[in-house]
Design a protein around this motif. Sequence first.
Motif, mmCIF file in Angstrom:
data_model
loop_
_atom_site.group_PDB
_atom_site.id
_atom_site.type_symbol
_atom_site.label_atom_id
_atom_site.label_comp_id
_atom_site.label_asym_id
_atom_site.label_seq_id
_atom_site.Cartn_x
_atom_site.Cartn_y
_atom_site.Cartn_z
ATOM 1 N N UNK A 98 52.275 19.771 56.176
ATOM 2 C CA UNK A 98 52.101 18.584 55.358
ATOM 3 C C UNK A 98 53.489 18.086 54.974
ATOM 4 N N UNK A 99 53.732 16.806 55.214
ATOM 5 C CA UNK A 99 54.964 16.157 54.806
ATOM 6 C C UNK A 99 54.561 15.007 53.895
ATOM 7 N N UNK A 100 54.975 15.087 52.643
ATOM 8 C CA UNK A 100 54.497 14.156 51.626
ATOM 9 C C UNK A 100 52.974 14.215 51.628
ATOM 10 N N UNK A 101 52.290 13.120 51.841
ATOM 11 C CA UNK A 101 50.825 13.128 51.891
ATOM 12 C C UNK A 101 50.299 12.957 53.308
ATOM 13 N N UNK A 102 51.123 13.227 54.291
ATOM 14 C CA UNK A 102 50.705 13.070 55.681
ATOM 15 C C UNK A 102 50.677 14.418 56.398
ATOM 16 N N UNK A 103 49.692 14.569 57.249
ATOM 17 C CA UNK A 103 49.570 15.762 58.073
ATOM 18 C C UNK A 103 50.385 15.537 59.339
ATOM 19 N N UNK A 141 60.125 21.232 58.281
ATOM 20 C CA UNK A 141 60.634 19.948 57.815
ATOM 21 C C UNK A 141 61.604 20.187 56.673
ATOM 22 N N UNK A 142 62.805 19.624 56.784
ATOM 23 C CA UNK A 142 63.808 19.754 55.729
ATOM 24 C C UNK A 142 64.742 18.557 55.779
ATOM 25 N N UNK A 143 65.016 17.991 54.601
ATOM 26 C CA UNK A 143 65.980 16.892 54.462
ATOM 27 C C UNK A 143 65.720 15.749 55.437
ATOM 28 N N UNK A 144 64.454 15.399 55.595
ATOM 29 C CA UNK A 144 64.093 14.265 56.442
ATOM 30 C C UNK A 144 64.018 14.558 57.919
ATOM 31 N N UNK A 145 64.246 15.802 58.302
ATOM 32 C CA UNK A 145 64.214 16.149 59.734
ATOM 33 C C UNK A 145 63.046 17.089 60.044
ATOM 34 N N UNK A 146 62.389 16.802 61.153
ATOM 35 C CA UNK A 146 61.324 17.653 61.673
ATOM 36 C C UNK A 146 61.916 18.513 62.781
ATOM 37 N N UNK A 147 61.724 19.821 62.664
ATOM 38 C CA UNK A 147 62.227 20.772 63.660
ATOM 39 C C UNK A 147 61.047 21.363 64.412
ATOM 40 N N UNK A 148 61.116 21.329 65.746
ATOM 41 C CA UNK A 148 60.073 21.885 66.601
ATOM 42 C C UNK A 148 60.714 22.739 67.681
ATOM 43 N N UNK A 149 59.927 23.701 68.174
ATOM 44 C CA UNK A 149 60.429 24.514 69.285
ATOM 45 C C UNK A 149 59.277 24.893 70.201
ATOM 46 N N UNK A 150 59.638 25.242 71.406
ATOM 47 C CA UNK A 150 58.660 25.671 72.403
ATOM 48 C C UNK A 150 59.216 26.880 73.135
ATOM 49 N N UNK A 151 58.546 27.258 74.199
ATOM 50 C CA UNK A 151 59.048 28.352 75.024
ATOM 51 C C UNK A 151 60.260 27.928 75.847
ATOM 52 N N UNK A 152 60.548 26.617 75.894
ATOM 53 C CA UNK A 152 61.647 26.114 76.724
ATOM 54 C C UNK A 152 62.785 25.468 75.946
ATOM 55 N N UNK A 153 62.490 24.881 74.791
ATOM 56 C CA UNK A 153 63.528 24.129 74.094
ATOM 57 C C UNK A 153 63.196 23.961 72.612
ATOM 58 N N UNK A 154 64.162 23.437 71.882
ATOM 59 C CA UNK A 154 63.980 23.098 70.483
ATOM 60 C C UNK A 154 64.565 21.719 70.242
ATOM 61 N N UNK A 155 64.098 21.060 69.173
ATOM 62 C CA UNK A 155 64.594 19.714 68.885
ATOM 63 C C UNK A 155 64.435 19.415 67.404
ATOM 64 N N UNK A 156 65.212 18.440 66.943
ATOM 65 C CA UNK A 156 65.115 17.950 65.572
ATOM 66 C C UNK A 156 64.984 16.435 65.625
ATOM 67 N N UNK A 157 64.133 15.889 64.769
ATOM 68 C CA UNK A 157 63.872 14.458 64.737
ATOM 69 C C UNK A 157 64.000 13.957 63.307
ATOM 70 N N UNK A 160 62.730 10.547 58.238
ATOM 71 C CA UNK A 160 62.804 10.021 56.875
ATOM 72 C C UNK A 160 62.380 8.563 56.798
ATOM 73 N N UNK A 161 62.823 7.720 57.687
ATOM 74 C CA UNK A 161 62.430 6.316 57.666
ATOM 75 C C UNK A 161 61.031 6.121 58.196
ATOM 76 N N UNK A 162 60.654 6.824 59.255
ATOM 77 C CA UNK A 162 59.337 6.640 59.869
ATOM 78 C C UNK A 162 58.217 6.967 58.896
ATOM 79 N N UNK A 163 58.305 8.085 58.169
ATOM 80 C CA UNK A 163 57.251 8.460 57.230
ATOM 81 C C UNK A 163 57.250 7.521 56.033
ATOM 82 N N UNK A 164 58.398 7.053 55.608
ATOM 83 C CA UNK A 164 58.475 6.164 54.455
ATOM 84 C C UNK A 164 57.850 4.806 54.766
ATOM 85 N N UNK A 165 57.889 4.387 56.037
ATOM 86 C CA UNK A 165 57.358 3.081 56.420
ATOM 87 C C UNK A 165 55.843 3.076 56.487
ATOM 88 N N UNK A 166 55.200 4.229 56.674
ATOM 89 C CA UNK A 166 53.744 4.272 56.831
ATOM 90 C C UNK A 166 53.020 4.374 55.524
#
Length: 166
Positions: A98-103, A141-157, A160-166
């Motif tokens: 859960x990030x703010x009120x969004x799943x 999720x920390x400081x506006x960034x979403x962190x994800x990982x898989x068996x092959x790679x990891x990424x951060x997105x 902060x602006x995208x969730x605030x706009x919805x």
Amino acid sequence: AASPVVGGDIVYCSAGYGVGSTAIQIKKSGDKFTADELWKVPGNSIANHWSTPIHKDGHLYGMFQFKEYGDGPIKCVDIKTGQVKWSQPGFGPGNVIMIDDQLVALSDAGEVVQIDPNPAGYKEIARFKAITGKCWSTPAFARGRLYVRSTKEGAAFDLSRKLAEN
């Protein structure tokens, strides 16, 4: 491997491999506690293999499935009754936070999906392909960034602006 979830005075527990799920209501009277089973569903229809669901406003949101790779649904379940309010296939044994009120869900195929947590129905807000490989880990999720990982790679997105706009 799913952790218990506490929603008010109700504790929800689940396990895969046919064990199923249950909700227990805890009450205190004076110095004594009692535990009453509200519902129990054996099997895998309302079970969490390793993904712990999120509790919000009396409902559980998460990957309720067992080894349904690629197809397993995300569901909304009433924590008091065990009633499935809605089910949306195509997530597999991913995870939710859960990030703010969004799943925010990470499917096992590496898609990040923003969902409005509403028991009235599934409402997808946004979706994007984040990474490749099997994604059986929980996003962070920390400081506006979403962190994800898989068996092959990891990424951060930066969300902060995208969730605030919805």
